[in-house]
Design an enzyme around this catalytic site. Structure first.
Site, PDB file in Angstrom:
ATOM      1  N   TYR A 231       0.834  -1.210   0.000  1.00  0.00           N
ATOM      2  CA  TYR A 231       0.000   0.000   0.000  1.00  0.00           C
ATOM      3  C   TYR A 231       0.870   1.262   0.000  1.00  0.00           C
ATOM      4  CZ  TYR A 231      -4.321  -2.597   0.948  1.00  0.00           C
ATOM      5  OH  TYR A 231      -5.406  -3.437   0.860  1.00  0.00           O
TER       6      TYR A 231
ATOM      7  N   TYR B  60     -11.589  -0.367  -1.015  1.00  0.00           N
ATOM      8  CA  TYR B  60     -11.773   0.093   0.374  1.00  0.00           C
ATOM      9  C   TYR B  60     -10.548   0.833   0.881  1.00  0.00           C
ATOM     10  CZ  TYR B  60      -8.821  -3.171   3.103  1.00  0.00           C
ATOM     11  OH  TYR B  60      -7.766  -3.828   3.688  1.00  0.00           O
ATOM     12  N   ARG B  61      -9.481   0.768   0.122  1.00  0.00           N
ATOM     13  CA  ARG B  61      -8.203   1.317   0.560  1.00  0.00           C
ATOM     14  C   ARG B  61      -7.313   1.375  -0.676  1.00  0.00           C
ATOM     15  NH1 ARG B  61      -5.112  -2.329   5.054  1.00  0.00           N
ATOM     16  NH2 ARG B  61      -3.470  -0.941   5.676  1.00  0.00           N
TER      17      ARG B  61
HETATM   18  P1  ADP Z   1       1.091  -0.481   9.323  1.00  0.00           P
HETATM   19  O1  ADP Z   1       2.581  -0.551   9.565  1.00  0.00           O
HETATM   20  O2  ADP Z   1       0.257  -0.788  10.501  1.00  0.00           O
HETATM   21  O3  ADP Z   1       0.635  -1.218   8.094  1.00  0.00           O
HETATM   22  P2  ADP Z   1       1.525   2.356   8.817  1.00  0.00           P
HETATM   23  O4  ADP Z   1       2.157   2.768  10.048  1.00  0.00           O
HETATM   24  O5  ADP Z   1       2.384   2.272   7.615  1.00  0.00           O
HETATM   25  O6  ADP Z   1       0.714   1.013   8.996  1.00  0.00           O
HETATM   26  O7  ADP Z   1       0.301   3.303   8.526  1.00  0.00           O
HETATM   27  C1  ADP Z   1      -0.491   3.149   7.394  1.00  0.00           C
HETATM   28  C2  ADP Z   1      -0.830   4.516   6.832  1.00  0.00           C
HETATM   29  O8  ADP Z   1      -1.695   5.174   7.758  1.00  0.00           O
HETATM   30  C3  ADP Z   1       0.364   5.444   6.676  1.00  0.00           C
HETATM   31  O9  ADP Z   1       0.940   5.338   5.409  1.00  0.00           O
HETATM   32  C4  ADP Z   1      -0.257   6.805   6.888  1.00  0.00           C
HETATM   33  O10 ADP Z   1      -0.818   7.284   5.684  1.00  0.00           O
HETATM   34  C5  ADP Z   1      -1.359   6.533   7.874  1.00  0.00           C
HETATM   35  N1  ADP Z   1      -0.921   6.780   9.267  1.00  0.00           N
HETATM   36  C6  ADP Z   1      -0.137   5.960   9.993  1.00  0.00           C
HETATM   37  N2  ADP Z   1       0.054   6.432  11.214  1.00  0.00           N
HETATM   38  C7  ADP Z   1      -0.618   7.598  11.292  1.00  0.00           C
HETATM   39  C8  ADP Z   1      -0.807   8.543  12.331  1.00  0.00           C
HETATM   40  N3  ADP Z   1      -0.263   8.350  13.515  1.00  0.00           N
HETATM   41  N4  ADP Z   1      -1.554   9.626  12.069  1.00  0.00           N
HETATM   42  C9  ADP Z   1      -2.120   9.785  10.857  1.00  0.00           C
HETATM   43  N5  ADP Z   1      -1.994   8.916   9.842  1.00  0.00           N
HETATM   44  C10 ADP Z   1      -1.248   7.827  10.044  1.00  0.00           C
END
Ligand code: ADP
Length: 515
Positions: free
Chosen positions: A94, A471-472
């Site tokens: 993603y 959805y994403r």
């Molecule tokens: P995971 O590692 O759980 O798959 P990420 O940390 O990469 O997820 O987060 C997924 C997406 O969500 C990020 O690319 C960003 O766009 C958004 N996101 C993540 N953390 C935050 C946050 N603390 N505040 C706002 N948006 C966030």
């Protein structure tokens, strides 16, 4: 292009960026601000079918407290520097940890990783962005708390906050993660700290138990958005049930997707089957462990015959419906009888239980996920084709057999045109299904990367023409996806963005939202 930086944020001069970087260093310490190419490598690594350069960060900053996040936001406002917040940054397929657009500064919140509270009576938790599912799992296990998590498939290294704000899903009765979140703390683009729901009420102790608070319910606007940086998330955990029974219904014919969905829907809607059920295709089941070259060496996408052979070898169905029953043994017994009756009446599929599949690793993997036990096995899919290319196409479907059949046929036709295999599963909500397709390709092969890009574009457009939306969306296609949802939606999002973040400093372009 400046030599000092591997990229610069759009519209920011090198002089201003120098000033911003030195202020970040003063606020966070030199060691928590990275601009060197080698330190930034991990923040620029993507699996998407677009050039790395499009998602190259200019810098990464790593605050450890809400106050530090606020100070960073103030600096960003002064110099109009955009930041892309990530929590655990494992959003593979993603966008991973890379910024949505070239030159954005990654705000890495991994070091904010405190589990602030776990309440074993109310079954709630309050966590910071860097908390991983494994960390929360271990915390609960060490204290022997009777609580179960819901996690996405490759989740040991990902975390509940990032997954929930991106509206990810898991496989337990709490699998629709945002639905089971309760209360957020958000650093707004102005630097103010907002607590949603009951969290804004001084001395309230109901922040993690009552979602709605007073007035407009705001939490939703901080998911898949760029209206704030979420620094705390409340979530509901599932009380560990006294008994659990998992089973799989195997179907040997691809056309049986109709029977599978039609049999399942009434059971799922009535909560006889309470969890987010998975109906997984053979190639997904086998792709994590099998080698493509052992089954197919021809041109184009893998043949149905090769998939059938692999399914037989690995003892899986062409479709495999995994579900769980949770509760007392008596409750499970009643529901089990209903399910057996429904499957028998459908005349399709074979039910197998944990007892029958005692040593089957594929079944154990699914059974574990339905109990919120995590691992990283799904990453095995990346070896199916090799070469590090992955791009999720995840259209939503009604939970209806004919709809699943239609989406299946469309997806296979489009993928086939580009020589890409159908590696997919349906995750069944109460009335919807997420049709999750991993567009896997060899990113070291320019022709395959081009094919994957064209394939993804066609998938989006042809599904949209039939009224299906995802959805994403991954960061390479977020703009295109936002356009599909129409002008009014875009315009309203933009108005909110302008009101809350007039300088456009938080994740500009996320979900196609710009100032
Ligand atoms: P995971 O590692 O759980 O798959 P990420 O940390 O990469 O997820 O987060 C997924 C997406 O969500 C990020 O690319 C960003 O766009 C958004 N996101 C993540 N953390 C935050 C946050 N603390 N505040 C706002 N948006 C966030």
């Amino acid at each position: 292009m400046a030599e000092k930086y591997i990229a610069l944020p759009t519209g920011v001069s090198e002089r201003d960026f120098d000033a911003a970087i030195s202020e970040f260093r003063a606020a966070l310490g030199d060691e928590n601000v990275y601009t060197e190419a080698d330190r930034l490598a991990a923040y620029g690594k993507i699996m998407l079918p677009v050039p790395d350069a499009e998602h190259a960060p200019s810098a990464a900053i790593s605050p450890t407290s809400v106050e530090q996040v606020q100070r960073c936001v103030a600096i960003c406002n002064t110099y109009r520097v955009p930041v892309w917040p990530i929590s655990t940054g494992k959003n593979l397929g993603y966008g991973s940890a890379a910024p949505g657009n070239r030159g954005q500064v990654v705000m890495d919140l991994r070091r904010m990783n405190r589990i602030l509270e776990v309440d074993a009576d109310l079954c709630t938790a309050l966590v910071e962005p860097g908390v991983t599912y494994q960390q929360l799992y271990d915390y609960i296990a060490q204290r022997k708390l009777p609580l179960w998590l819901s996690c996405p498939a490759p989740s040991a290294i990902a975390g509940p906050l990032g997954n929930t704000v991106d509206r990810g899903v898991g496989y337990t009765p709490y699998g629709e993660h945002f639905l089971f979140s309760c209360g957020m703390e958000v650093v707004m683009p102005t630097g103010e700290v907002l607590r949603t729901g009951m969290g804004s009420l001084p001395n309230s102790n109901t922040w993690q138990v009552f979602k709605w608070g007073f007035g407009p319910y705001l939490d939703g606007i901080f998911t898949q958005s760029n209206f704030g940086i979420v620094t705390k998330l409340g979530l509901w955990l599932m009380p560990a049930p006294p008994a659990f029974k998992s089973f799989v219904i195997r179907y040997d014919d691809e056309a049986d997707i109709v029977a599978a969905v039609e049999t399942l829907r009434p059971l799922r809607m009535a909560n006889i089957i309470p969890n987010a059920v998975v109906i997984s295709h053979a190639l997904w089941e086998c792709g994590t462990v099998a080698k493509r070259a052992d089954y197919f060496t021809g041109p184009g996408s893998i043949s149905d015959a090769a998939v059938a052979r692999m399914a037989r070898d690995r003892n899986v169905g062409i479709w495999n419906l995994y579900a769980g029953l949770y509760g007392s043994p008596e409750q499970i017994e009643v529901n089990w009888k209903i399910i057996q009756g429904a499957v028998k009446a459908s005349g399709r599929g074979e039910i197998l239980t944990a007892e029958q599949l005692d040593r089957d690793p594929v079944f154990k993997y699914r059974s574990d996920l339905m109990q919120g036990k995590m691992n990283v096995k799904e990453f095995g899919l990346y070896n199916w084709r090799g070469g590090g290319g992955s791009c999720w196409f995840a259209p939503v479907s009604q939970a209806r057999g004919v709809e699943a059949k239609k989406q299946l046929a469309m997806a296979k036709t489009i993928l086939d045109r580009h020589g890409i295999d159908y590696v997919a599963e349906f995750i069944v909500g109460w009335r919807d299904m997420h049709h999750i397709i991993d567009v896997l390709f060899d990113r070291t092969d320019a022709a395959q990367t081009k094919a994957a890009n064209e394939c993804f574009t066609e998938l989006l457009r042809e599904f949209a023409a039939e009224g299906y939306g995802v959805y994403r969306a991954n960061t390479a296609f977020q703009e295109e996806v936002a356009n599909l949802y129409g002008d009014v939606k875009r315009d309203v999002n933009q108005k909110i963005k302008r009101a809350l973040d007039p300088n456009g400093i938080i994740a500009p372009g996320k979900s196609g939202i710009w100032v």
